[in-house]
Structures are given as C-alpha cells and as structure tokens.
Design an enzyme around this catalytic site. Structure first.
Site, short mmCIF file in Angstrom:
data_model
loop_
_atom_site.label_atom_id
_atom_site.label_comp_id
_atom_site.label_asym_id
_atom_site.label_seq_id
_atom_site.Cartn_x
_atom_site.Cartn_y
_atom_site.Cartn_z
N LYS A 1 0.86 -1.19 0.00
CA LYS A 1 0.00 0.00 0.00
C LYS A 1 0.89 1.23 0.00
O LYS A 1 1.93 1.25 0.68
CB LYS A 1 -0.89 -0.04 1.25
CG LYS A 1 -1.91 1.09 1.35
CD LYS A 1 -2.82 0.89 2.57
CE LYS A 1 -3.87 1.97 2.69
NZ LYS A 1 -4.78 1.76 3.85
N SER B 1 -9.77 1.89 2.92
CA SER B 1 -8.88 2.65 2.07
C SER B 1 -7.84 1.80 1.34
O SER B 1 -7.19 2.29 0.41
CB SER B 1 -8.16 3.71 2.91
OG SER B 1 -7.31 3.09 3.87
N SER C 1 -10.02 -0.49 7.11
CA SER C 1 -9.44 -0.40 5.76
C SER C 1 -8.72 -1.64 5.24
O SER C 1 -8.37 -1.69 4.07
CB SER C 1 -8.49 0.78 5.68
OG SER C 1 -9.23 1.94 5.56
N1 GLN Z 1 -13.25 4.26 6.27
C1 GLN Z 1 -12.66 4.73 7.49
C2 GLN Z 1 -12.25 6.17 7.32
O1 GLN Z 1 -12.56 6.72 6.33
C3 GLN Z 1 -11.49 3.87 7.87
C4 GLN Z 1 -10.30 4.14 7.07
C5 GLN Z 1 -9.12 3.31 7.49
O2 GLN Z 1 -9.26 2.29 8.15
N2 GLN Z 1 -7.94 3.79 7.13
O3 GLN Z 1 -11.63 6.75 8.14
#
Ligand code: GLN
Length: 484
Positions: A76, A151, A175
């Site tokens: 990532k 994400s 995420s």
């Molecule tokens: N969807 C969540 C957010 O927008 C979690 C994102 C994540 O785990 N990095 O913050």
C-alpha cells in the site's frame, strides 16, 4: 502460476521449477495487461523488482533462501519505500521520494520478498471506497462499475485480479477488512502494537495498524510471521514474542465458543448478507463450535466516537505537511501564511480537508471536553463491552460490511453514508483488538466477508479459525472471470 498459494510458490522456487525473475516477470506482465482496467497500482517498480528477484535467485541457488524468498508482493502506498515515491495517494506527496523504508518494508525485504509496486488507496487512508485518491478511483475486479472498498482498495483490487500473490494494507477503522470483504480476500488487522508503525504514514496514530491482505489464512499467517514484532523505533509496538502463526492453523475447533453480537445483525444489514453470514456460522457449528448471542451495548457509539478521535489525530498528524518540510509547495508565495494556506489548500483533497477541519474544531480549547474527551470516554466503554464479551466467548463473529460492493459514485457526495460502511469494523480499532475478514460467499455475484474478532494478541486463534473454515469451503479460491 498466479493462483498458487505462497507455500506452493515457495516450493516451486525452492525446487527450481521457476525462478524468482520468471515469477516476478509474470506478475509484472499481468500488471501491464490489467492495471489500466482497475487502477490498482500508483507506482510499478519494474527495475528494482527484477533486481530484488535476481538477488533472491542467488539465495535460492545457494540454499540460503527462506520460506518467502523470491515471492513478489505489493505495498500500500502508505508505507515508506526507500528511493520510491510514497504518495499516500495525495497530491501533497506526489513528489515525495522516501529516503528510508518503513519497518514493515525492511522486514519483508530482509525475508527476500520482491516489491512489485505501490498500490492505490484513499488519500491518507481516509475513505471506504478508494474514490478519494488523487490518482483516481480503483475499480473492483468483481464488477468494474463498483468500488473495491477502502482505504486499502488498491491492494485489494490487485489481489482480487491476481496481480500480486500477497499485499500489505493498513486498517484505522476497517481499511483492511472492508476491502477484503468487498473483493473476496482474507484480510487481518492485528492487535494494536503487534506490528511496527514506523515509516507508515500516520493517519490516526492510536488506531492505525498494518496487516496482510491475502487469499487464505495460511498465506496471511506466513506474512504476519515476518511483519509482526517489537520495534524500538515505534514506542507503541509491543515487546512480546511472535509465535509461528502457521503452527496452530490446524488446531481443532471442537468446543470453540463463538459470540454473535445482536447489534451486528440488526437494521441496516442487507438480509442476503445476514443469510450468507448465518450459513458460515452453521459451518462452524458443524466443525464443533458452539454459538451464543452476546451484546455489545455501546457499539452504536463506535462511528460517532471514531469520527471525533480519527479526525482529531489526523489534524495533528497532517500539520507536518506544510509545504516547507514536506509536501507540495504552491507557486510564488507572497509570505509565510500564504505559503501554508495555498500549499495545504492545493495539496489536500476534499475529504482530507473535511477531516482536518473537524479534528481542529474538536481539539480547540472551547470544545475539547465536549468532543475529544467525551469520545475518549466512549472509547473506554466500547473496550469494556468487548472485555466482558471475551469472558464468555473465544471469538466474535458477524458481517464485515453492511453491504456488498456499491457502485462507483453512489456514496461519494454523502460522507455519512460512506462512514457507515465501517459500522461493524470500527469498534475493533477503538478497542485495539485484532479482526479479520474472510470470504463467506456471494450475493448476486459479489463477495461477502465474514468478520472474526479476537481477544488481544489472539491472532493465532483467528488464523486457526479462518483456516479451518477454508479447509471445508472454497469461496476464498474464486477468481473473477476476466482476471483468471
Ligand atoms: N473508512 C474509514 C475512514 O474513512 C477507515 C479508514 C481506514 O481504516 N484507514 O476513516
């Protein structure tokens, strides 16, 4: 070659059936053919990958290679990689070439793995659909009109399309698990502190945790073996032995106590997903587990609590991106304030700005007690719920996400609808517990994930529970038609 497990790839490399250069080239070719369709990679590291592969081949020939030597992977784009752009999918870091490696990257390099490239993601890991990336949205290989989740959507899509045999992700509120659910993968978010956060660009430091995104629990265990462990450069990493997570994969599930939180099966959950999850739980019963309804009474507080804590921490973490030391700098600033304002205004996308504004507000002198302090108290209540639950059960199960992959653009202009995509995953991060998502079936051709939540540092058990299910099901082996 691209549907083989890590153990099979390892055996093929060690026996000389294939070289790491051949294997790496195979994946690079697949990336060239398919990446334009799904936009999973931001950066492809062709030259350095082949160089790492050649070094791996030397080790394989000299019989000094380890289990993962020569196996390619994708990172990532939140993990710093020396000499390679590390963008966090933001215009702010579009020109940032990291001068050092994240600990996770160092460890996987030392294990002989080959970095194919850096995967797309929501900007600074903020999102659940991978639509906030500066480099454009990622598409779900199961249906390219749909999101892969976020994400870690680039890692998820790369895996689902078989453009890498394994990938890294990070999980602040879901995420790893939510994109794993939407893309038919096995994703593990370990206990907070299990893996070093050094060199992983910070979003919300008290919640962020790295983990593997894999095709099976066995593959995830192999990667976690290398990723986990204490790091003196991360003061929140925990000094605790790392077991060999593959040793316990085959333990019997006879007598395993499963808890089903009633709050995870109530309104908002798609009935077809509920049905799929219930069928998976029946399979566990046939493997000897017992099931019990439990309650996590404060789980309704998880989303609001998270959306105070995470923005607060991000507003602080992202203040370092000021156009002076890090990141994009505007053209011809008139003075220092103009430099800050325009550099940040131009460099950050809309969702990131929204979070910085919310976080700055929540931390401001007049509102700190009303929001941040209150959120910390709610966080404690959420952790206490889990503590009580784990006195009665060994593992908690439920859906990973309330829906299957939604259409691109569907929730883009509705932040609250987007925030609810993590309704079942967020409480785990607030409590610091490990969680997993594993493939449990399909609804109208789209994957559904089963979530497993374990007690602190119980990753070995989660992997065991996941592995036994994968011995008697083949959901995790499915590949979307156009990427076979
Ligand atoms: N969807 C969540 C957010 O927008 C979690 C994102 C994540 O785990 N990095 O913050």
């Amino acid at each position: 070659m691209h549907t083989k497990s890590l153990s099979e790839l390892s055996a093929a490399l060690h026996s000389g059936e294939i070289s790491s250069v051949e294997l790496t080239q195979h994946y690079l070719d697949r990336i060239k053919t398919h990446n334009d369709d799904i936009n999973a990679f931001i950066t492809i590291c062709e030259e350095s990958a082949l160089e790492q592969a050649r070094a791996a081949d030397t080790q394989l020939q000299n019989k000094t290679a380890g289990k993962l030597t020569g196996i390619p992977l994708a990172h990532k784009d939140i993990f710093c990689t020396e000499g390679v752009r590390t963008s966090c999918a933001s215009k702010m870091l579009d020109n940032f070439i990291s001068p050092y490696n994240a600990t996770v990257v160092d460890k996987l390099n030392a294990a002989g793995m080959v970095t194919l490239g850096k995967t797309n993601m929501d900007e600074f890991a903020m999102g659940s659909s991978n639509e906030t990336s500066f480099y454009g949205p990622v598409k779900n290989p199961w249906d390219t009109d749909r999101v892969p989740g976020g994400s870690s959507g680039g890692s998820a899509a790369a895996m689902a399309a078989r453009l890498a045999p394994i990938a890294t992700g990070t999980d602040t509120g879901g995420s790893i698990r939510q994109p794993a659910s939407l893309c038919n993968l096995t994703g593990l978010k370990p206990t907070y502190g299990r893996i070093s956060r050094y060199g992983m660009i910070a979003f919300a430091s008290s919640l962020d945790q790295a983990g593997p995104m894999a095709h099976s629990a066995e593959d995830a265990a192999l990667l976690l073996n290398v990723m986990a462990g204490f790091d003196e450069r991360d003061s929140t990493s925990v000094e605790r032995d790392v077991p060999d997570y593959t040793d316990t994969l085959n333990n019997s599930l006879e007598g395993l106590r499963i808890g089903l939180p009633k709050e995870f099966f109530s309104e908002g959950l798609d009935p077809q997903i509920a049905e799929t999850v219930n069928a998976a739980i029946k399979t566990y019963e046939s493997l000897g587990a017992t099931v019990k309804e439990i309650t996590l009474p404060n789980s309704k507080l998880a989303v609001p609590t998270y959306y105070v804590v995470a923005p607060a921490e991000c507003s602080s973490n992202l203040s370092r991106m000021d156009g002076v030391r890090f990141g994009h700098r505007c053209e011809e600033p008139t003075d220092l304030n103009d430099l800050y304002e325009r550099s940040r205004g131009e460099g950050f996308g809309e969702e990131v700005k929204r979070r910085i504004m919310i976080g700055t507000y929540a931390l401001s002198a007049g509102y700190y007690d009303a929001y941040y302090l209150k959120a910390q108290k709610c966080r404690r209540l959420i952790s206490e719920d889990f503590k009580q639950a784990f006195e009665e059960v060994d593992v908690i199960m439920g859906p990973t996400a309330p829906t299957t992959a939604f259409k691109l653009g569907d929730k883009k202009d509705d932040p609250v609808a987007m925030y609810l995509a993590d309704i079942y995953t967020i409480s785990t991060n607030l409590a610091g517990l490990p969680g997993m998502s594993i493939p449990a079936g399909f609804v109208e051709g789209l994957p559904v994930g089963l979530q497993l939540i374990g007690n602190y540092f119980d990753e070995a058990r989660l992997l065991n529970v996941a592995h036994r299910y994968q011995q008697v099901t083949d959901w995790h082996q499915q590949t979307p038609e156009s990427f076979k």
